[in-house]
Every structure is written in C-alpha cells, then in structure tokens.
Design a protein around this motif. Sequence first.
Motif, short mmCIF file in Angstrom:
data_model
loop_
_atom_site.label_atom_id
_atom_site.label_comp_id
_atom_site.label_asym_id
_atom_site.label_seq_id
_atom_site.Cartn_x
_atom_site.Cartn_y
_atom_site.Cartn_z
N ASP A 134 -5.59 36.34 4.92
CA ASP A 134 -6.42 35.62 3.99
C ASP A 134 -7.07 36.81 3.62
O ASP A 134 -7.68 37.92 4.37
N GLU A 158 4.12 32.05 11.20
CA GLU A 158 2.96 30.90 11.16
C GLU A 158 1.67 31.77 11.02
O GLU A 158 0.51 31.19 10.87
N ARG A 205 -0.93 33.89 8.77
CA ARG A 205 -1.15 34.22 7.39
C ARG A 205 -2.23 35.23 7.36
O ARG A 205 -2.96 35.62 8.20
N ARG A 240 -1.48 22.27 15.68
CA ARG A 240 -3.10 22.38 16.01
C ARG A 240 -3.73 22.67 14.80
O ARG A 240 -4.96 22.56 14.78
N GLY A 241 -2.93 23.00 13.65
CA GLY A 241 -3.48 23.13 12.37
C GLY A 241 -4.07 24.92 12.45
O GLY A 241 -3.72 25.68 13.49
N ARG A 242 -5.06 25.13 11.53
CA ARG A 242 -5.28 26.57 11.42
C ARG A 242 -6.51 26.71 12.57
O ARG A 242 -7.42 26.06 12.91
N ARG A 254 -4.84 34.89 10.14
CA ARG A 254 -5.21 33.68 10.66
C ARG A 254 -3.80 32.81 10.95
O ARG A 254 -2.78 33.19 10.52
N TRP A 255 -4.00 32.09 11.95
CA TRP A 255 -2.50 31.58 12.42
C TRP A 255 -2.79 29.92 12.17
O TRP A 255 -3.60 29.31 12.58
N GLN A 256 -1.59 29.47 11.52
CA GLN A 256 -1.44 28.38 10.94
C GLN A 256 -0.56 27.72 12.13
O GLN A 256 0.68 27.57 11.96
N HIS A 257 -0.93 26.96 13.13
CA HIS A 257 -0.37 26.46 14.18
C HIS A 257 0.29 25.18 13.53
O HIS A 257 -0.38 24.37 12.96
N PRO A 258 1.76 25.09 13.89
CA PRO A 258 2.42 23.83 13.73
C PRO A 258 1.72 22.62 13.66
O PRO A 258 1.84 21.52 13.13
#
Length: 173
Positions: free
Chosen positions: A141, A137, A139, A167-169, A161-165
Amino acid sequence: TALGPRVGDRILIEIGDRLVASIARPGIIGFSSGQFAVLVPAESTVTAISSLIARIRTAISAPLVANGEAIVFNACLGAATSADDAEALLADAEVALAQAKSLGPAHDAIFDPAFRRRAVRQIELQSDLSRAIPGRELRLDYQPIVQLETDTVVGFEALGRWQHPSRGRLAPG
C-alpha cells in the motif's frame, strides 16, 4: 562451559544437589536437552507451587566457586500440575517454561491454558506466513507523504500488508 568439561560436570552435579535439597521431599530430578526437570507429588495451590519455585530459585541463585571464579546462575522456571498424564504434564511445563523465557532472564511461569492457546496461534501464524509469499498474500500500500505547510505531496511511503485468506487484512503487529 568455557571453564572446561570437568567444571561443567561439577556445575551440573551441584545444581542437581541444590534442586534435591530445595524440594525437601521425595521427588525426581532429571536433566535432558540442557535443562533440568523436577517432578514432585502434586502441589494443589498456586501458593504451594509459588513456594516451591521460590525455594528452587533460592537454591540455584547462590554462587558456585569454580577455579577461583564465582559463578552466578539465573534460570527461567516453568511449572505445571494437574495434567492427565506424564506426557501432558511435561508438555504443559515446557509451555510454561517458554512463557517464562519470553519474559526474559530469571522469570518463572505457572502453566495456564492461555499459554498453550497463544503458542498454538503463534505456530499457526508462522506456518501461514511461510505460505504468504508463494500464495501472493502480501500487498504493498502506498501512503502519501504531505508537506503540511504547502499541502503538497512530497513522496510516498510503501507499506507491506498481509491479506490473510481466512483472517482478512492483518495489522502489522
């Protein structure tokens, strides 16, 4: 303590005695897991609870002389009232104590349900973060670094960056 177990025991007894004197009415003083608990009949107002906290703080802040050394105590205090049962009361007091400790040495906090919500969110976030790496999760950038005078790209900055499943980014904070 560094002054030996007898001095440590004397300190615990002295602090216990000071707590008993500070509550100035029937109550229970206990010690477990390195901290004291004070149980008194319910204080109904924030003013009454604050007054009790002030009395406790005054009682424990007076220096204790041991082996010729003046020892000064600081304590974080957490208070709770109006819980459904004893277990809930102690849990609320623990949450308030954690809030006081998060503010730094010698702070106090009276339980507020927002403290529990914040603590639960923190635990959830820590749990989610422990799954973020195996769940792929996180990423990277890349952000260009531009020299303003020439408008030339001189490098790149890598940002995690964390792309939470659900909660989103998530923002870094």
